[in-house]
Design a protein around this motif. Structure first.
Motif, PDB file in Angstrom:
ATOM      1  N   ASP A   2     -26.817 -41.974 -33.455  1.00 17.78           N
ATOM      2  CA  ASP A   2     -25.612 -42.595 -34.013  1.00 17.78           C
ATOM      3  C   ASP A   2     -25.864 -44.093 -34.157  1.00 17.78           C
ATOM      4  OD1 ASP A   2     -23.111 -43.167 -34.920  1.00 17.78           O
ATOM      5  OD2 ASP A   2     -22.092 -42.881 -32.991  1.00 17.78           O
ATOM      6  N   THR A   3     -26.514 -44.459 -35.243  1.00 17.11           N
ATOM      7  CA  THR A   3     -26.828 -45.863 -35.509  1.00 17.11           C
ATOM      8  C   THR A   3     -26.848 -46.109 -37.010  1.00 17.11           C
ATOM      9  OG1 THR A   3     -28.502 -47.614 -35.230  1.00 17.11           O
ATOM     10  CG2 THR A   3     -29.315 -45.359 -35.412  1.00 17.11           C
ATOM     11  N   ASN A   4     -26.528 -47.330 -37.406  1.00 17.69           N
ATOM     12  CA  ASN A   4     -26.578 -47.689 -38.822  1.00 17.69           C
ATOM     13  C   ASN A   4     -27.852 -48.457 -39.157  1.00 17.69           C
ATOM     14  OD1 ASN A   4     -25.959 -50.146 -37.547  1.00 17.69           O
ATOM     15  ND2 ASN A   4     -24.755 -50.874 -39.289  1.00 17.69           N
ATOM     16  N   PHE A   5     -28.820 -48.471 -38.278  1.00 17.00           N
ATOM     17  CA  PHE A   5     -30.051 -49.235 -38.454  1.00 17.00           C
ATOM     18  C   PHE A   5     -30.701 -48.938 -39.806  1.00 17.00           C
ATOM     19  CE2 PHE A   5     -34.737 -49.424 -37.875  1.00 17.00           C
ATOM     20  CZ  PHE A   5     -34.857 -50.791 -37.693  1.00 17.00           C
ATOM     21  N   ASP A   6     -30.924 -50.007 -40.599  1.00 20.83           N
ATOM     22  CA  ASP A   6     -31.509 -49.845 -41.927  1.00 20.83           C
ATOM     23  C   ASP A   6     -31.921 -51.211 -42.458  1.00 20.83           C
ATOM     24  OD1 ASP A   6     -32.395 -48.616 -44.196  1.00 20.83           O
ATOM     25  OD2 ASP A   6     -30.447 -47.828 -44.824  1.00 20.83           O
ATOM     26  N   ALA A   7     -32.793 -51.212 -43.450  1.00 21.92           N
ATOM     27  CA  ALA A   7     -33.244 -52.468 -44.066  1.00 21.92           C
ATOM     28  C   ALA A   7     -33.912 -52.160 -45.402  1.00 21.92           C
ATOM     29  CB  ALA A   7     -34.226 -53.186 -43.150  1.00 21.92           C
ATOM     30  N   THR A   8     -33.875 -53.126 -46.316  1.00 21.64           N
ATOM     31  CA  THR A   8     -34.537 -52.939 -47.599  1.00 21.64           C
ATOM     32  C   THR A   8     -34.667 -54.278 -48.332  1.00 21.64           C
ATOM     33  OG1 THR A   8     -34.537 -51.614 -49.636  1.00 21.64           O
ATOM     34  CG2 THR A   8     -32.434 -52.548 -48.960  1.00 21.64           C
ATOM     35  N   PHE A  65     -34.987 -50.094 -31.930  1.00 19.77           N
ATOM     36  CA  PHE A  65     -34.519 -49.314 -33.080  1.00 19.77           C
ATOM     37  C   PHE A  65     -35.700 -48.905 -33.946  1.00 19.77           C
ATOM     38  CE2 PHE A  65     -31.212 -52.081 -31.616  1.00 19.77           C
ATOM     39  CZ  PHE A  65     -30.099 -51.267 -31.586  1.00 19.77           C
ATOM     40  N   GLY A  66     -35.639 -47.678 -34.445  1.00 16.43           N
ATOM     41  CA  GLY A  66     -36.709 -47.169 -35.287  1.00 16.43           C
ATOM     42  C   GLY A  66     -36.628 -45.668 -35.384  1.00 16.43           C
ATOM     43  N   MET A  67     -37.784 -45.035 -35.586  1.00 12.03           N
ATOM     44  CA  MET A  67     -37.820 -43.581 -35.729  1.00 12.03           C
ATOM     45  C   MET A  67     -37.555 -42.915 -34.383  1.00 12.03           C
ATOM     46  SD  MET A  67     -38.228 -43.328 -38.881  1.00 12.03           S
ATOM     47  CE  MET A  67     -38.325 -41.547 -38.952  1.00 12.03           C
ATOM     48  N   HIS A  68     -36.835 -41.799 -34.418  1.00 14.81           N
ATOM     49  CA  HIS A  68     -36.547 -41.022 -33.211  1.00 14.81           C
ATOM     50  C   HIS A  68     -37.862 -40.504 -32.629  1.00 14.81           C
ATOM     51  CE1 HIS A  68     -34.900 -37.920 -30.573  1.00 14.81           C
ATOM     52  NE2 HIS A  68     -33.709 -38.486 -30.732  1.00 14.81           N
ATOM     53  N   PRO A  69     -38.046 -40.561 -31.307  1.00 20.13           N
ATOM     54  CA  PRO A  69     -39.321 -40.151 -30.709  1.00 20.13           C
ATOM     55  C   PRO A  69     -39.640 -38.669 -30.834  1.00 20.13           C
ATOM     56  CG  PRO A  69     -37.678 -40.601 -29.015  1.00 20.13           C
ATOM     57  CD  PRO A  69     -37.091 -41.059 -30.305  1.00 20.13           C
ATOM     58  N   ILE A  70     -38.629 -37.845 -31.132  1.00 16.35           N
ATOM     59  CA  ILE A  70     -38.846 -36.398 -31.208  1.00 16.35           C
ATOM     60  C   ILE A  70     -38.460 -35.835 -32.566  1.00 16.35           C
ATOM     61  CG2 ILE A  70     -38.228 -34.152 -30.226  1.00 16.35           C
ATOM     62  CD1 ILE A  70     -37.694 -35.566 -27.585  1.00 16.35           C
ATOM     63  N   ILE A  71     -37.307 -36.238 -33.081  1.00 17.91           N
ATOM     64  CA  ILE A  71     -36.775 -35.661 -34.316  1.00 17.91           C
ATOM     65  C   ILE A  71     -37.329 -36.410 -35.528  1.00 17.91           C
ATOM     66  CG2 ILE A  71     -34.678 -35.121 -35.597  1.00 17.91           C
ATOM     67  CD1 ILE A  71     -33.220 -35.114 -32.880  1.00 17.91           C
ATOM     68  N   MET A  72     -38.049 -35.700 -36.367  1.00 11.14           N
ATOM     69  CA  MET A  72     -38.695 -36.323 -37.527  1.00 11.14           C
ATOM     70  C   MET A  72     -37.670 -36.839 -38.540  1.00 11.14           C
ATOM     71  SD  MET A  72     -41.919 -33.770 -38.230  1.00 11.14           S
ATOM     72  CE  MET A  72     -42.486 -34.789 -39.599  1.00 11.14           C
ATOM     73  N   ALA A  99     -33.094 -43.962 -34.655  1.00 14.75           N
ATOM     74  CA  ALA A  99     -32.452 -43.870 -33.347  1.00 14.75           C
ATOM     75  C   ALA A  99     -32.275 -45.244 -32.720  1.00 14.75           C
ATOM     76  CB  ALA A  99     -33.271 -42.978 -32.426  1.00 14.75           C
ATOM     77  N   ASP A 100     -31.285 -45.309 -31.849  1.00  9.19           N
ATOM     78  CA  ASP A 100     -31.027 -46.472 -30.998  1.00  9.19           C
ATOM     79  C   ASP A 100     -31.462 -46.063 -29.589  1.00  9.19           C
ATOM     80  OD1 ASP A 100     -30.049 -48.478 -29.377  1.00  9.19           O
ATOM     81  OD2 ASP A 100     -27.971 -48.325 -30.050  1.00  9.19           O
ATOM     82  N   ASP A 101     -32.472 -46.732 -29.067  1.00 10.39           N
ATOM     83  CA  ASP A 101     -33.014 -46.440 -27.740  1.00 10.39           C
ATOM     84  C   ASP A 101     -32.568 -47.557 -26.803  1.00 10.39           C
ATOM     85  OD1 ASP A 101     -34.480 -45.847 -25.495  1.00 10.39           O
ATOM     86  OD2 ASP A 101     -36.386 -45.575 -26.537  1.00 10.39           O
ATOM     87  N   GLU A 102     -31.567 -47.273 -25.979  1.00 17.22           N
ATOM     88  CA  GLU A 102     -30.985 -48.295 -25.105  1.00 17.22           C
ATOM     89  C   GLU A 102     -31.408 -48.084 -23.648  1.00 17.22           C
ATOM     90  OE1 GLU A 102     -29.112 -50.951 -25.766  1.00 17.22           O
ATOM     91  OE2 GLU A 102     -28.802 -50.582 -27.910  1.00 17.22           O
ATOM     92  N   ILE A 131     -32.602 -48.061 -13.210  1.00 21.27           N
ATOM     93  CA  ILE A 131     -32.776 -48.146 -14.660  1.00 21.27           C
ATOM     94  C   ILE A 131     -32.358 -46.820 -15.294  1.00 21.27           C
ATOM     95  CG2 ILE A 131     -34.429 -48.454 -16.545  1.00 21.27           C
ATOM     96  CD1 ILE A 131     -36.154 -50.081 -14.588  1.00 21.27           C
ATOM     97  N   VAL A 132     -31.587 -46.893 -16.361  1.00 19.01           N
ATOM     98  CA  VAL A 132     -31.220 -45.696 -17.120  1.00 19.01           C
ATOM     99  C   VAL A 132     -31.549 -45.923 -18.591  1.00 19.01           C
ATOM    100  CG1 VAL A 132     -29.413 -44.982 -15.518  1.00 19.01           C
ATOM    101  CG2 VAL A 132     -28.833 -46.450 -17.467  1.00 19.01           C
ATOM    102  N   ARG A 133     -31.632 -44.822 -19.316  1.00 20.11           N
ATOM    103  CA  ARG A 133     -32.002 -44.868 -20.736  1.00 20.11           C
ATOM    104  C   ARG A 133     -31.197 -43.832 -21.501  1.00 20.11           C
ATOM    105  NH1 ARG A 133     -37.965 -43.089 -23.044  1.00 20.11           N
ATOM    106  NH2 ARG A 133     -37.754 -43.856 -25.194  1.00 20.11           N
ATOM    107  N   GLU A 134     -30.838 -44.171 -22.726  1.00 23.81           N
ATOM    108  CA  GLU A 134     -30.105 -43.235 -23.592  1.00 23.81           C
ATOM    109  C   GLU A 134     -30.589 -43.427 -25.030  1.00 23.81           C
ATOM    110  OE1 GLU A 134     -27.224 -40.157 -24.106  1.00 23.81           O
ATOM    111  OE2 GLU A 134     -27.919 -41.094 -22.250  1.00 23.81           O
ATOM    112  N   ILE A 135     -30.932 -42.325 -25.695  1.00 27.77           N
ATOM    113  CA  ILE A 135     -31.369 -42.378 -27.087  1.00 27.77           C
ATOM    114  C   ILE A 135     -30.312 -41.695 -27.958  1.00 27.77           C
ATOM    115  CG2 ILE A 135     -33.151 -41.703 -28.742  1.00 27.77           C
ATOM    116  CD1 ILE A 135     -35.165 -41.728 -26.471  1.00 27.77           C
ATOM    117  N   SER A 136     -29.876 -42.386 -28.986  1.00 33.80           N
ATOM    118  CA  SER A 136     -28.818 -41.854 -29.847  1.00 33.80           C
ATOM    119  C   SER A 136     -29.190 -42.002 -31.318  1.00 33.80           C
ATOM    120  CB  SER A 136     -27.506 -42.592 -29.572  1.00 33.80           C
ATOM    121  OG  SER A 136     -26.510 -42.213 -30.508  1.00 33.80           O
TER     122      SER A 136
END
Length: 278
Positions: free
Chosen positions: A117-123, A82-89, A93-96, A110-115
Protein backbone atom coordinates in the motif's frame (compact mmCIF):
# COMPACT_ATOMS: atom_id res chain seq x y z
CA UNK A 1 10.98 0.34 33.74
CA UNK A 2 9.82 3.15 31.42
CA UNK A 3 7.18 5.06 33.39
CA UNK A 4 7.90 8.75 33.89
CA UNK A 5 10.90 8.80 31.54
CA UNK A 6 11.36 11.02 28.48
CA UNK A 7 11.21 9.24 25.12
CA UNK A 8 12.93 10.93 22.18
CA UNK A 9 11.33 10.40 18.77
CA UNK A 10 14.18 10.91 16.30
CA UNK A 11 12.42 12.54 13.35
CA UNK A 12 12.11 15.82 11.47
CA UNK A 13 9.11 14.66 9.44
CA UNK A 14 6.39 14.80 12.11
CA UNK A 15 6.27 11.05 12.80
CA UNK A 16 5.58 11.92 16.44
CA UNK A 17 1.97 12.59 15.38
CA UNK A 18 1.29 8.85 15.20
CA UNK A 19 4.06 7.46 17.43
CA UNK A 20 3.75 9.61 20.56
CA UNK A 21 0.09 8.85 21.45
CA UNK A 22 0.72 5.10 21.29
CA UNK A 23 3.74 5.08 23.61
CA UNK A 24 2.63 7.81 25.99
CA UNK A 25 -0.56 5.93 26.79
CA UNK A 26 0.92 2.43 27.04
CA UNK A 27 4.31 3.11 28.67
CA UNK A 28 3.46 6.31 30.56
CA UNK A 29 6.46 8.13 29.02
CA UNK A 30 6.80 11.75 27.93
CA UNK A 31 7.59 11.89 24.21
CA UNK A 32 9.54 14.76 22.66
CA UNK A 33 11.27 15.68 19.40
CA UNK A 34 14.43 17.72 18.95
CA UNK A 35 16.30 19.63 16.25
CA UNK A 36 19.71 18.94 17.79
CA UNK A 37 20.29 16.09 15.34
CA UNK A 38 19.27 16.25 11.67
CA UNK A 39 18.19 12.77 10.54
CA UNK A 40 18.58 13.85 6.90
CA UNK A 41 22.38 13.77 7.33
CA UNK A 42 22.11 9.97 7.06
CA UNK A 43 20.32 10.13 3.70
CA UNK A 44 17.34 11.69 1.94
CA UNK A 45 14.63 10.20 -0.28
CA UNK A 46 15.15 12.94 -2.85
CA UNK A 47 18.77 11.89 -3.34
CA UNK A 48 20.78 15.01 -2.54
CA UNK A 49 22.27 13.09 0.40
CA UNK A 50 22.90 9.43 -0.39
CA UNK A 51 22.20 6.80 2.26
CA UNK A 52 25.57 5.09 2.64
CA UNK A 53 24.58 2.29 5.03
CA UNK A 54 21.91 -0.42 5.00
CA UNK A 55 18.46 0.43 6.31
CA UNK A 56 19.17 -1.39 9.59
CA UNK A 57 22.55 0.29 10.12
CA UNK A 58 21.03 3.68 9.30
CA UNK A 59 18.19 3.01 11.72
CA UNK A 60 20.59 2.24 14.57
CA UNK A 61 22.77 5.27 13.78
CA UNK A 62 19.74 7.54 13.68
CA UNK A 63 18.68 6.45 17.15
CA UNK A 64 22.16 6.47 18.73
CA UNK A 65 23.23 9.84 17.29
CA UNK A 66 19.93 11.47 18.27
CA UNK A 67 20.30 10.14 21.83
CA UNK A 68 23.87 11.42 22.05
CA UNK A 69 22.91 14.86 20.75
CA UNK A 70 20.10 15.16 23.28
CA UNK A 71 21.83 13.47 26.22
CA UNK A 72 18.97 11.01 26.71
CA UNK A 73 18.76 7.25 27.17
CA UNK A 74 15.39 6.31 25.63
CA UNK A 75 14.53 6.78 21.95
CA UNK A 76 12.56 5.59 18.92
CA UNK A 77 13.51 5.97 15.26
CA UNK A 78 12.16 4.63 11.98
CA UNK A 79 13.59 4.12 8.50
CA UNK A 80 11.74 3.45 5.26
CA UNK A 81 12.90 1.94 1.98
CA UNK A 82 10.95 1.94 -1.28
CA UNK A 83 11.24 -0.15 -4.41
CA UNK A 84 10.35 -3.58 -5.74
CA UNK A 85 8.68 -6.02 -3.34
CA UNK A 86 11.21 -8.63 -2.13
CA UNK A 87 8.90 -11.54 -2.98
CA UNK A 88 6.04 -10.44 -5.24
CA UNK A 89 7.19 -9.70 -8.78
CA UNK A 90 6.37 -6.35 -10.41
CA UNK A 91 4.96 -4.94 -7.17
CA UNK A 92 6.29 -1.88 -5.37
CA UNK A 93 6.54 -1.86 -1.60
CA UNK A 94 7.16 0.29 1.45
CA UNK A 95 9.62 -1.50 3.76
CA UNK A 96 9.44 0.16 7.19
CA UNK A 97 11.69 -0.58 10.14
CA UNK A 98 11.41 0.90 13.63
CA UNK A 99 13.70 0.68 16.63
CA UNK A 100 13.18 1.24 20.36
CA UNK A 101 16.42 1.78 22.24
CA UNK A 102 16.92 2.03 26.01
CA UNK A 103 20.64 2.53 26.70
CA UNK A 104 20.03 2.66 30.45
CA UNK A 105 18.70 -0.92 30.54
CA UNK A 106 20.54 -2.15 27.41
CA UNK A 107 17.34 -2.85 25.49
CA UNK A 108 17.03 -2.82 21.70
CA UNK A 109 13.82 -3.88 19.98
CA UNK A 110 13.44 -3.76 16.19
CA UNK A 111 10.35 -4.53 14.10
CA UNK A 112 9.73 -4.50 10.36
CA UNK A 113 6.65 -4.32 8.14
CA UNK A 114 6.45 -4.55 4.34
CA UNK A 115 3.37 -3.16 2.61
CA UNK A 116 2.28 -2.86 -1.00
CA UNK A 117 0.00 0.00 0.00
CA UNK A 118 2.22 2.78 -1.33
CA UNK A 119 2.07 5.43 -4.03
CA UNK A 120 5.83 5.26 -4.68
CA UNK A 121 6.50 6.21 -8.32
CA UNK A 122 8.69 8.41 -10.52
CA UNK A 123 9.14 9.33 -14.17
CA UNK A 124 10.69 11.83 -16.57
CA UNK A 125 8.27 13.97 -18.56
CA UNK A 126 8.06 17.01 -20.83
CA UNK A 127 4.41 18.03 -21.04
CA UNK A 128 1.90 19.48 -18.62
CA UNK A 129 -0.60 16.78 -19.64
CA UNK A 130 1.80 14.00 -18.63
CA UNK A 131 2.55 15.79 -15.37
CA UNK A 132 -1.12 16.11 -14.43
CA UNK A 133 -1.76 12.46 -15.29
CA UNK A 134 1.13 11.41 -13.04
CA UNK A 135 0.14 13.50 -10.02
CA UNK A 136 -3.47 12.34 -10.24
CA UNK A 137 -2.25 8.73 -10.15
CA UNK A 138 -0.19 9.31 -6.96
CA UNK A 139 -3.01 11.06 -5.03
CA UNK A 140 -1.77 14.65 -5.34
CA UNK A 141 -2.28 17.05 -3.58
CA UNK A 142 -2.97 15.05 -0.39
CA UNK A 143 0.36 13.37 -1.17
CA UNK A 144 3.27 15.63 -2.06
CA UNK A 145 5.65 15.31 -5.01
CA UNK A 146 9.23 16.28 -5.82
CA UNK A 147 10.41 17.90 -9.05
CA UNK A 148 14.00 18.01 -10.27
CA UNK A 149 15.88 18.62 -13.47
CA UNK A 150 16.93 14.96 -13.89
CA UNK A 151 16.92 11.68 -12.04
CA UNK A 152 20.59 11.93 -11.06
CA UNK A 153 23.14 14.74 -11.01
CA UNK A 154 20.34 17.29 -11.05
CA UNK A 155 20.93 21.04 -10.91
CA UNK A 156 17.51 22.02 -9.57
CA UNK A 157 15.36 20.38 -6.89
CA UNK A 158 11.94 21.30 -5.45
CA UNK A 159 10.56 19.24 -2.56
CA UNK A 160 7.30 19.20 -0.64
CA UNK A 161 5.08 20.31 -3.51
CA UNK A 162 1.42 19.96 -2.52
CA UNK A 163 -0.39 22.73 -4.40
CA UNK A 164 -1.18 22.96 -8.11
CA UNK A 165 0.21 26.50 -8.18
CA UNK A 166 3.67 25.42 -6.98
CA UNK A 167 3.56 22.29 -9.10
CA UNK A 168 3.10 24.22 -12.33
CA UNK A 169 5.48 27.01 -11.33
CA UNK A 170 8.37 24.61 -10.66
CA UNK A 171 7.52 22.43 -13.65
CA UNK A 172 7.56 25.41 -16.02
CA UNK A 173 10.89 26.53 -14.56
CA UNK A 174 12.44 23.11 -15.22
CA UNK A 175 11.02 22.86 -18.75
CA UNK A 176 12.25 26.36 -19.62
CA UNK A 177 15.76 25.73 -18.30
CA UNK A 178 16.34 22.02 -18.92
CA UNK A 179 13.77 20.87 -21.49
CA UNK A 180 12.32 18.15 -19.25
CA UNK A 181 11.52 17.42 -15.61
CA UNK A 182 11.81 14.40 -13.34
CA UNK A 183 8.87 13.96 -10.98
CA UNK A 184 8.71 11.57 -8.05
CA UNK A 185 6.49 10.99 -5.06
CA UNK A 186 7.62 12.72 -1.87
CA UNK A 187 8.05 9.78 0.50
CA UNK A 188 8.74 11.85 3.62
CA UNK A 189 6.10 10.94 6.20
CA UNK A 190 4.63 14.42 6.62
CA UNK A 191 4.00 14.65 2.85
CA UNK A 192 2.77 11.08 2.46
CA UNK A 193 -0.33 10.08 4.49
CA UNK A 194 -0.18 6.51 3.15
CA UNK A 195 3.30 6.03 4.57
CA UNK A 196 2.34 7.78 7.82
CA UNK A 197 -0.48 5.24 8.23
CA UNK A 198 2.01 2.38 7.90
CA UNK A 199 4.36 4.02 10.41
CA UNK A 200 1.48 4.01 12.89
CA UNK A 201 0.94 0.28 12.27
CA UNK A 202 4.65 -0.39 12.78
CA UNK A 203 4.63 1.66 16.00
CA UNK A 204 1.79 -0.50 17.33
CA UNK A 205 3.72 -3.62 16.35
CA UNK A 206 6.81 -2.27 18.13
CA UNK A 207 4.85 -1.58 21.30
CA UNK A 208 3.37 -5.09 21.26
CA UNK A 209 6.87 -6.56 20.94
CA UNK A 210 8.23 -4.42 23.79
CA UNK A 211 5.39 -5.52 26.06
CA UNK A 212 6.02 -9.21 25.23
CA UNK A 213 8.28 -10.21 28.12
CA UNK A 214 10.59 -13.20 28.34
CA UNK A 215 8.88 -15.99 30.33
CA UNK A 216 12.21 -16.77 32.01
CA UNK A 217 13.57 -13.35 33.06
CA UNK A 218 10.75 -10.89 32.19
CA UNK A 219 13.05 -8.84 29.92
CA UNK A 220 11.04 -6.76 27.38
CA UNK A 221 11.09 -7.53 23.68
CA UNK A 222 10.74 -11.31 23.62
CA UNK A 223 10.53 -11.67 19.84
CA UNK A 224 10.87 -14.01 16.88
CA UNK A 225 14.48 -14.97 16.15
CA UNK A 226 13.83 -17.75 13.60
CA UNK A 227 11.06 -18.71 11.20
CA UNK A 228 10.98 -22.50 10.86
CA UNK A 229 9.65 -24.00 7.63
CA UNK A 230 8.14 -27.47 7.25
CA UNK A 231 4.35 -27.20 7.50
CA UNK A 232 3.18 -30.66 6.29
CA UNK A 233 1.21 -31.10 3.08
CA UNK A 234 -2.34 -32.19 3.82
CA UNK A 235 -2.21 -34.74 0.97
CA UNK A 236 1.20 -36.44 1.18
CA UNK A 237 2.27 -35.13 4.62
CA UNK A 238 5.72 -34.15 3.31
CA UNK A 239 7.23 -30.95 4.75
CA UNK A 240 6.67 -27.83 2.64
CA UNK A 241 8.37 -24.45 2.54
CA UNK A 242 5.49 -22.90 4.49
CA UNK A 243 5.93 -21.82 8.11
CA UNK A 244 5.62 -24.54 10.72
CA UNK A 245 6.69 -22.53 13.77
CA UNK A 246 8.35 -19.41 15.16
CA UNK A 247 11.25 -19.55 17.60
CA UNK A 248 11.24 -16.73 20.14
CA UNK A 249 14.48 -15.80 21.89
CA UNK A 250 15.29 -13.46 24.75
CA UNK A 251 18.12 -11.04 23.93
CA UNK A 252 19.15 -10.93 27.58
CA UNK A 253 19.13 -14.53 28.89
CA UNK A 254 18.89 -16.37 25.50
CA UNK A 255 15.85 -18.36 26.64
CA UNK A 256 14.00 -19.86 23.65
CA UNK A 257 10.39 -20.85 23.11
CA UNK A 258 8.77 -22.40 20.02
CA UNK A 259 5.33 -21.27 18.85
CA UNK A 260 3.84 -24.03 16.69
CA UNK A 261 1.46 -23.16 13.83
CA UNK A 262 1.75 -19.34 14.23
CA UNK A 263 -0.56 -18.74 11.24
CA UNK A 264 -3.28 -21.04 12.65
CA UNK A 265 -2.64 -23.61 9.90
CA UNK A 266 -1.74 -27.22 10.72
CA UNK A 267 -1.61 -28.43 7.09
CA UNK A 268 -0.61 -26.84 3.78
CA UNK A 269 -2.54 -26.94 0.52
CA UNK A 270 -0.92 -29.43 -1.96
CA UNK A 271 -0.62 -26.53 -4.40
CA UNK A 272 2.37 -25.35 -2.37
CA UNK A 273 3.95 -28.80 -1.97
CA UNK A 274 7.10 -29.44 -4.01
CA UNK A 275 6.27 -33.16 -4.14
CA UNK A 276 2.59 -32.94 -5.10
CA UNK A 277 3.06 -29.90 -7.34
CA UNK A 278 6.73 -29.81 -8.41
Amino acid sequence: MFEGRKLLIATKHQKERVIAPIFEEALQVECFVSTKFDTDTLGTFSGEIERKDSALETLRKKCVLAMQANNCDLAIASEGSFGMHPIIMFATADDEMMIFMDSKNQIEVIVREISMDTNFDATELKTKEDLMAFVEKVNFPSHGVILKSSKEKYKALFKGINTKENLLKHFNHLISNYGSAYVETDMRAHYNPTRMKLIEIVAQKLLKTILHQCPNCQHPGFSVSRVNKGLPCELCHAPTQSTLSFTYQCKKCSFEQVDLYPHQKTKEDPTYCNFCNP
